[in-house]
Motif scaffolding. Structure first.
Motif, PDB file in Angstrom:
ATOM      1  N   ASP A  12      47.962 -79.706  -7.389  1.00  0.00           N
ATOM      2  CA  ASP A  12      47.202 -78.466  -7.202  1.00  0.00           C
ATOM      3  C   ASP A  12      45.952 -78.462  -8.081  1.00  0.00           C
ATOM      4  N   VAL A  13      46.077 -78.977  -9.285  1.00  0.00           N
ATOM      5  CA  VAL A  13      44.922 -79.054 -10.187  1.00  0.00           C
ATOM      6  C   VAL A  13      43.866 -79.993  -9.614  1.00  0.00           C
ATOM      7  N   ILE A  14      44.303 -81.156  -9.142  1.00  0.00           N
ATOM      8  CA  ILE A  14      43.362 -82.118  -8.554  1.00  0.00           C
ATOM      9  C   ILE A  14      42.673 -81.517  -7.334  1.00  0.00           C
ATOM     10  N   ASP A  15      43.430 -80.812  -6.503  1.00  0.00           N
ATOM     11  CA  ASP A  15      42.835 -80.178  -5.315  1.00  0.00           C
ATOM     12  C   ASP A  15      41.756 -79.182  -5.713  1.00  0.00           C
ATOM     13  N   ALA A  16      42.051 -78.347  -6.704  1.00  0.00           N
ATOM     14  CA  ALA A  16      41.072 -77.352  -7.144  1.00  0.00           C
ATOM     15  C   ALA A  16      39.828 -78.034  -7.719  1.00  0.00           C
ATOM     16  N   TYR A  17      40.043 -79.053  -8.531  1.00  0.00           N
ATOM     17  CA  TYR A  17      38.909 -79.772  -9.127  1.00  0.00           C
ATOM     18  C   TYR A  17      38.051 -80.419  -8.042  1.00  0.00           C
ATOM     19  N   SER A  18      38.688 -81.058  -7.064  1.00  0.00           N
ATOM     20  CA  SER A  18      37.949 -81.709  -5.979  1.00  0.00           C
ATOM     21  C   SER A  18      37.144 -80.706  -5.175  1.00  0.00           C
ATOM     22  N   ALA A  19      37.735 -79.530  -4.925  1.00  0.00           N
ATOM     23  CA  ALA A  19      37.028 -78.489  -4.169  1.00  0.00           C
ATOM     24  C   ALA A  19      35.805 -77.999  -4.939  1.00  0.00           C
ATOM     25  N   VAL A  20      35.949 -77.876  -6.254  1.00  0.00           N
ATOM     26  CA  VAL A  20      34.818 -77.442  -7.086  1.00  0.00           C
ATOM     27  C   VAL A  20      33.689 -78.453  -7.023  1.00  0.00           C
ATOM     28  N   MET A  21      34.006 -79.716  -7.204  1.00  0.00           N
ATOM     29  CA  MET A  21      32.962 -80.741  -7.214  1.00  0.00           C
ATOM     30  C   MET A  21      32.332 -80.907  -5.839  1.00  0.00           C
ATOM     31  N   GLN A  22      33.133 -80.657  -4.790  1.00  0.00           N
ATOM     32  CA  GLN A  22      32.583 -80.725  -3.436  1.00  0.00           C
ATOM     33  C   GLN A  22      31.563 -79.618  -3.203  1.00  0.00           C
ATOM     34  N   ALA A  23      31.808 -78.468  -3.842  1.00  0.00           N
ATOM     35  CA  ALA A  23      30.919 -77.319  -3.640  1.00  0.00           C
ATOM     36  C   ALA A  23      29.650 -77.410  -4.474  1.00  0.00           C
ATOM     37  N   ALA A  24      29.634 -78.257  -5.502  1.00  0.00           N
ATOM     38  CA  ALA A  24      28.448 -78.388  -6.359  1.00  0.00           C
ATOM     39  C   ALA A  24      27.348 -79.101  -5.580  1.00  0.00           C
ATOM     40  N   ALA A  65      23.556 -82.721  -8.668  1.00  0.00           N
ATOM     41  CA  ALA A  65      24.154 -83.385  -9.823  1.00  0.00           C
ATOM     42  C   ALA A  65      24.068 -82.522 -11.072  1.00  0.00           C
ATOM     43  N   ASP A  66      22.948 -81.793 -11.215  1.00  0.00           N
ATOM     44  CA  ASP A  66      22.799 -80.927 -12.394  1.00  0.00           C
ATOM     45  C   ASP A  66      23.865 -79.842 -12.416  1.00  0.00           C
ATOM     46  N   ILE A  67      24.101 -79.231 -11.261  1.00  0.00           N
ATOM     47  CA  ILE A  67      25.126 -78.183 -11.191  1.00  0.00           C
ATOM     48  C   ILE A  67      26.501 -78.776 -11.443  1.00  0.00           C
ATOM     49  N   ALA A  68      26.762 -79.973 -10.881  1.00  0.00           N
ATOM     50  CA  ALA A  68      28.044 -80.629 -11.097  1.00  0.00           C
ATOM     51  C   ALA A  68      28.279 -80.898 -12.576  1.00  0.00           C
TER      52      ALA A  68
END
Length: 401
Positions: free
Chosen positions: A354-366, A369-372
């Motif tokens: 679940d943590v990995i899924d949330a992290y992946s979704a966050v990085m996908q939405a960035a 590169a600066d925002i990421a």
């Protein structure tokens, strides 16, 4: 009447089913479907079949375990589908009387009970005020005797609701109200007929007062609110109906269902106004309205809710993933909120996945590169904060790269 061999009759013999409820539920659905199909071309024959099924239900279900409530719900749904078929059938009075006699006998023998809500529909089943009045005259002496001050207070008459429904269907409103005045205690299940009678007489303000006076410790407040809301809406008083009863009267099985029910009923009010009022009605649980805000396209409000109050992390992660391209700002806020609430111990049986899924979704939405990079900094801060050990352990490789 056309001779017809019903498939369901052989399946609903007395004690036809064992203790498991899945098969009888299936058979009830099949029987209702069979009757509905016949009703398209032969409504009277279908009504006869509906009466037959209702008469057979309780004896056939005697041995079934109904503790889960699923079987009772299936029976109630069947009754809701079959009553209109019986009520609408164009038959002469003698035939309808025979149907009603059969149903009344089945009600009296309904020991479990399964078909007791037929009493609620007795006025509809009578089909005409004249027939309803005749049945009211049959029931009245018994009920009046039981509700007499001299009568013992532990008796029960299976025809109570049928009597009240018959008086209402017959238009004998004053008699109905006078009878309810004799009831040994105030019970909404009975007094709702008084509300309906007052409303039918055009005494709508009195009907609302009568309904409000029916509130008690064990009475269903939402049903009382529904009755009052309906009266106000029928009087063109939508503002008062909304202010006094909308939230209580439209509670759904989920927060989203509650929002949608109110939004449908009050189309002149903005979605945000309705949502803000619902949020205010549940202090401390604002995050529960996240899905409603998202569904309404109120992404700024949804983001506010997700950061303001605990919200299911998996719901937030799905939102972040689904809206990564369409609403990246919202998706970022949802994904970061998911990680935050996980770090605070919220969510049911949260795993590393679940943590990995949330992290992946966050990085996908960035989107850049600066925002990421800035997002990674925020996540590192979560990991370093009290309670962030789980996040830190799961995301150590991602955050070190």
């Amino acid at each position: 009447m056309t001779a017809h061999k019903w498939q369901f009759t052989a399946r609903f013999r007395r004690q036809a089913f064992g203790w498991r409820s899945d098969l009888p539920i299936k058979r009830i659905r099949e029987a209702v479907k069979e009757i509905k199909q016949v009703a398209r071309k032969e409504p009277v024959l279908a009504a006869e079949g509906a009466v037959t099924l209702l008469v057979k239900l309780s004896p056939a279900l005697e041995q079934v375990d109904s503790s889960s409530g699923a079987l009772g719900s299936a029976v109630n749904r069947a009754i809701g589908a079959l009553v209109p078929i019986i009520a609408k059938a164009d038959v002469d009075t003698p035939l309808r009387e025979r149907w009603l006699d059969r149903l009344w006998e089945a009600l009296q023998e309904d020991d479990m009970p399964y078909i007791e809500i037929l009493g609620d529909h007795w006025g509809d089943l009578c089909a005409t005020p004249a027939v309803a009045s005749q049945w009211a005259d049959e029931f009245l002496p018994v009920l009046a005797s039981m509700w007499s001050p001299a009568a013992p207070r532990h008796g029960y008459f299976k025809g109570t609701t049928a009597c009240l429904a018959s008086l209402y269907a017959a238009g004998r409103y004053r008699e109905l109200l006078a009878l309810l005045d004799k009831a040994p205690f105030k019970w909404w299940h009975d007094r709702r007929w008084g509300v309906k009678a007052l409303a039918a007489m055009g005494r709508k303000s009195e009907a609302i007062r009568y309904a409000e006076d029916s509130r008690g410790l064990n009475d269903p407040g939402w049903q009382i609110a529904q009755a009052c809301e309906s009266i106000l809406l029928s009087s063109g008083l939508a503002d008062e109906a909304y202010r006094r009863y909308a939230i209580e009267a439209n509670q759904g099985t989920t927060y989203l269902a509650t929002f949608r029910a109110i939004a449908r009923k009050y189309p002149d009010r903005s979605a945000e106004k309705i949502l803000r009022d619902l949020i205010a009605s549940t202090p401390g649980a604002e995050g529960k309205w996240f899905a409603a805000a998202k569904d309404a396209g109120l992404f700024a409000v949804a983001s506010e809710l997700a950061t303001r109050s605990p919200t299911d992390p998996r719901t937030l992660t799905r939102a972040a993933r689904d809206y990564a391209e369409k609403q990246p700002d919202f998706a970022l806020a949802a994904g970061l909120a998911a990680l935050h609430w996980i770090s605070q111990g919220h969510g049911y049986e949260i795993t590393g996945a679940d943590v990995i899924d949330a992290y992946s979704a966050v990085m996908q939405a960035a989107p850049t590169a600066d925002i990421a990079a800035g997002v990674s900094t925020q996540i590192r801060a979560m990991c370093a904060a009290p309670g962030g050990e789980f996040l830190r352990a799961v995301l150590s490789r991602q955050l070190s790269s």
